[in-house]
Every structure is written in C-alpha cells, then in structure tokens.
Design a protein around this motif. Structure first.
Motif: not given
Length: 486
Positions: A251-252, A468-479
């Motif tokens: 949300g920033a 199979s999760v990588v760190a790049e996947d986490i921001p898109s799932h924050l929503s």
C-alpha cells in the motif's frame, strides 16, 4: 471449590467426546488415561461415549481406586456406568491398542516438564503405533505446554481438543507438529483467569483487519506513505527489488530505491513504478560510507526507511547501516545485512527513539546476541523478546514468526515451508516499511507484516505447490492476503 473443577472436568470430557463422535463416529474407542486431571477428562469422555452406545475401553497405569481427587471421582463414576478398563502397571505395547478406530490420549496434561517418566514413554509410543485416529486432550502427551519443546517421545495427534485457549506448546514448533488440528473448546473458565499481561498473543482475522490501512477517497500518492529503501549491491540487486515490490503491494503510495550507482540500470529495467536513485559506491559495487549523509538528508522527505536487504557486510556498507540506524529521525525497518552490520553491538538498536522494526532470522539474531541459531530455536519466545523495547519490535522469523515489542508478543500462525527460500525476507522488510509509513506502530506493523507475508506464502503455495514458490511470487500474492481480511 471441588465442584468447580468437577464441572470443568465434566465439560472438558464432554467436548472431547463430542469431537470424537463428530470426527470418527462412536466406533471402537480406546482411552489412555493418566493419573492426573488430564486422565480425569479422559474418564469423563469414556463414560459419555459409552453412554452414547460406543465401544469404549480405558487403558490406564493406575487403577481407578488409586486415582485421587476429582479425577478419581470421574474414574469411579465411569466404572460404575459400565466402562470397561484394563490396568497395566508397567510398559504397554501397541497390540493393546490395535483394532481401535480412535485413541484418546489423556495421559499427561499441561503439567509436564522434561521427558515423560517411564513407563509413560512406552505408552506414548504405543499410541503412535496404534494406527488409529488420535485425539489428544488439552495438549499431546509429551509436549511441554508452555514452550512447545519435546524432550523424549510425544504423542502425534490428528486432533487436539484444548480448553479455553490454545496452549503455546501446541502453536510453537516442534509441539505444533504433534498437535494436528486444534479445536478450542470453551469449558467456562472465566476470561480473567486465562491470560496475563505479557502472555504471548494469537491474533485472529479481526485483530489484523483492524490494522489494515484504508486510504481516504481524496488521498494522493504523497499521503499514502512514502518509503525510502536503502539496499542492494552488485552481488544482490534482486534483494532491493523484492523489498520495493513488497512495499508497493502493502500500500505505499511512493517508493524510492537508493542503490549503489552501477546497479541502477538493472533495477530500472526490473521496476516500472519505483524511483531508482544511485549513490556513490566502492569498487566492490557496495555503498561507500559517505552515502550516509546523503540518505540522512533525503530521509526527511519520507515516512519510513527500509535499510539492509542485499547491502552486504562490506566495510562501507556496514558503516552506512550503523550510522543511519543511530541518526535517522524517521520510522525504520532494519533487515539482513543492516543487522549484521552491528556485529554483537545490539544496544545501539535499543537506543533508537523512533518506531523501529528489525526482522532477523535465528542466525542474525544469534549474532546480535552472541549465541547460536540452535540456541535461539530452543526458546523462541524468550529470545524473541531479548532484543525488543518500547519503540523496537523484533520480528523473529521462522516457522511461527514471533513479533515482540513493548512487553507484548504476537505469534504468527500463517505461512508454510514455501517461504523458506532466498529473498522472501526482503519482501517482508518492504511490507513492514510500507505499514510503518502508513502510520502503524512497530508492534502492529511487525505483526501485520508477518501475517500478510505468511498468508501470501500460503496463497502462493496453493497456486504453485510448496516446492516451486520463489520470492518473486510473494508480492503478487500479497493482494489476496490483504483482500481476505476484507
């Protein structure tokens, strides 16, 4: 008085019996009862299941006549109602439990300290080898209810029916592995007796929901939280990008990334809506120490600063981290190499008077406290508290992240092994920075960040599979994590 405990025992046994019938039907049930109040709960459950028409047998190391107090009354009442029982004074083997669809574990309750005394170890092994659906009463036998440690053997339950509030030992690892699913039954213990100030807290969705920033309709990018991220190096440009994405998705309104000069093009190509600025660097492509002054000047334009992801512990970069932590008059998140820069000089972190969140993994916290990661893991509650203060929240990462600040501790239940992969902590630091920038205090920012990050990991793992999760996947799932809080 006795009547009160007896009433609680009756309701506890009733809650266990009810769960057994709901989950497994009243088939053949073995109830393993110890000599204490936990065993008393088991005797009540046995009596009620027997009265409901189930085939029930109690196995116990102590004859009903030899059980004291209310538990003894419960045992004798069960026997008088026709419950079959066998007494084994020594060890038992799994054969005694085979052929039962359900085993109720009422051997040892919350009083256990250290390993289960013989012969109870053999009883615990027998329960685990019985091949039945195992229901533990209050806490799995062999698990320390206050710390979650397992010293020796412990029952591996499919379901733990616990009373009034979850026991810390069923929530922290390794105890959590033994508890299976946890059902909390209200047996009428007054809330005033349940928890004291400073007890670890478990928050539910409503607690987290109340903290989610809700932008006003007339908001603009400058009033939704401005975050400055000081991060990255030639070796680890990705860490800076992950922190920036975490801050944006939490949300920033405005994120600026300050990185060593030569790394700017890499990050500009990765990030479209983040302002990337370059700062002087050493030949090693890490920050030069003079960077600290430039950042200090710029920081007054921001609502929060995130310091450390991917900076490395090169001499200049470490000097920058120490200098900024000591002098920045804005809310601050310190992660990774930002923490490693302090060596064992952790006092400087406690001296900050502005809201501060540190996000160490056990290895980083161990270095700050002059101990080992293995030692930290033996008592995550106490060590999580060790480096926290009125303005300083410590987010001790790991399975069941613990957030400590100002005498309070929140245990995070979200998250899974998908998050145990490089770079996820950088995302967490960005999320915490965005929440501080939007006005949350250090405990709230740390706890909500840990929860959202964990839930994003849960959603990512459902979508992609845990491996199979990588760190790049986490921001898109924050929503998804934020949206499910409503």
């Amino acid at each position: 008085g006795a009547g009160t405990l007896r009433a609680l025992m009756e309701r506890a046994g009733e809650a266990v019996a009810r769960e057994v019938v709901t989950r497994a039907g009243a088939g053949k049930v073995a109830v393993v009862c110890g000599a204490g109040n936990n065993g008393g709960d088991g005797w009540v459950a046995a009596r009620l299941l027997h009265e409901a028409g189930g085939q029930v047998r109690v196995l116990t190391p102590v004859a009903p006549d030899g059980v004291a107090g209310d538990a003894g009354d419960a045992a004798r009442l069960a026997v008088a109602s026709g419950v079959a029982f066998t007494v084994h004074s020594g060890a038992i083997d799994a054969d005694g439990l085979c052929g039962h669809e359900v085993v109720i574990d009422a051997l040892i309750g919350i009083g256990l300290t250290g390993p289960a005394r013989p012969p109870l170890g053999s009883w615990i092994e027998a329960v685990n080898r019985a091949g039945a659906f195992v229901v533990s009463v209050d806490v799995p036998s062999g698990v320390d209810a206050t710390s979650g440690s397992v010293d020796g053997s412990a029952v591996e339950a499919d379901l733990t029916v616990t009373f009034s509030a979850p026991k810390i030992g069923c929530v922290l690892f390794p105890g959590a592995r033994h508890a299976g699913e946890i059902v909390v039954a209200d047996i009428g213990i007054p809330r005033s007796l349940l928890g004291g100030v400073g007890d670890p807290e478990l928050w539910d969705d409503a607690d987290y929901r109340a903290l989610v920033p809700r932008p006003a309709l007339d908001v603009h990018k400058g009033t939704r939280g401005r975050v400055l991220i000081v991060a990255g190096s030639g070796a680890f440009p990705g860490a800076a990008a992950l922190a920036a994405l975490g801050a944006q998705r939490a949300g920033a309104g405005y994120v600026t990334l300050a990185v060593p000069d030569s790394v700017v093009p890499v990050l500009q190509s990765k990030l479209s809506s983040v302002i990337v600025t370059g700062l002087p660097e050493e030949p090693s492509r890490t920050f030069a120490s003079k960077v600290a002054d430039a950042v200090r000047e710029a920081a007054s334009e921001f609502d929060a600063v995130v310091l450390g992801p991917g900076m490395t512990v090169a001499d200049g970069a470490s000097r920058v981290a120490r200098s900024l932590a000591g002098s920045l008059g804005v809310p601050l998140v310190i992660d990774a190499d930002g923490l490693n820069a302090f060596g064992t000089q952790a006092e400087a972190l406690l001296e900050r008077t502005y809201p501060t969140v540190i996000t160490p993994h056990p290895g980083e916290l161990a270095r700050l406290l002059g101990t080992t990661a293995a030692e930290i893991q033996t008592d995550r509650i106490s060590y999580g508290r060790a480096l926290s203060g009125p303005h300083l929240a410590c987010v001790l990462k790991g399975a069941r992240t613990i957030v400590s600040c100002a005498g309070r501790q929140v245990i995070t239940r979200s998250g899974n092994p998908a998050l145990a992969t490089a770079g996820t902590g950088d995302v967490l630091a960005g999320v915490a920075g965005a929440l501080l920038a939007q006005g949350l205090g250090p405990l709230e920012a740390g706890a909500l960040a840990a929860h959202l990050h964990g839930r994003a990991g849960d959603h990512a793992s459902r979508a992609l599979g845990v491996l199979s999760v990588v760190a790049e996947d986490i921001p898109s799932h924050l929503s998804s994590a934020i949206r499910e809080l409503g």
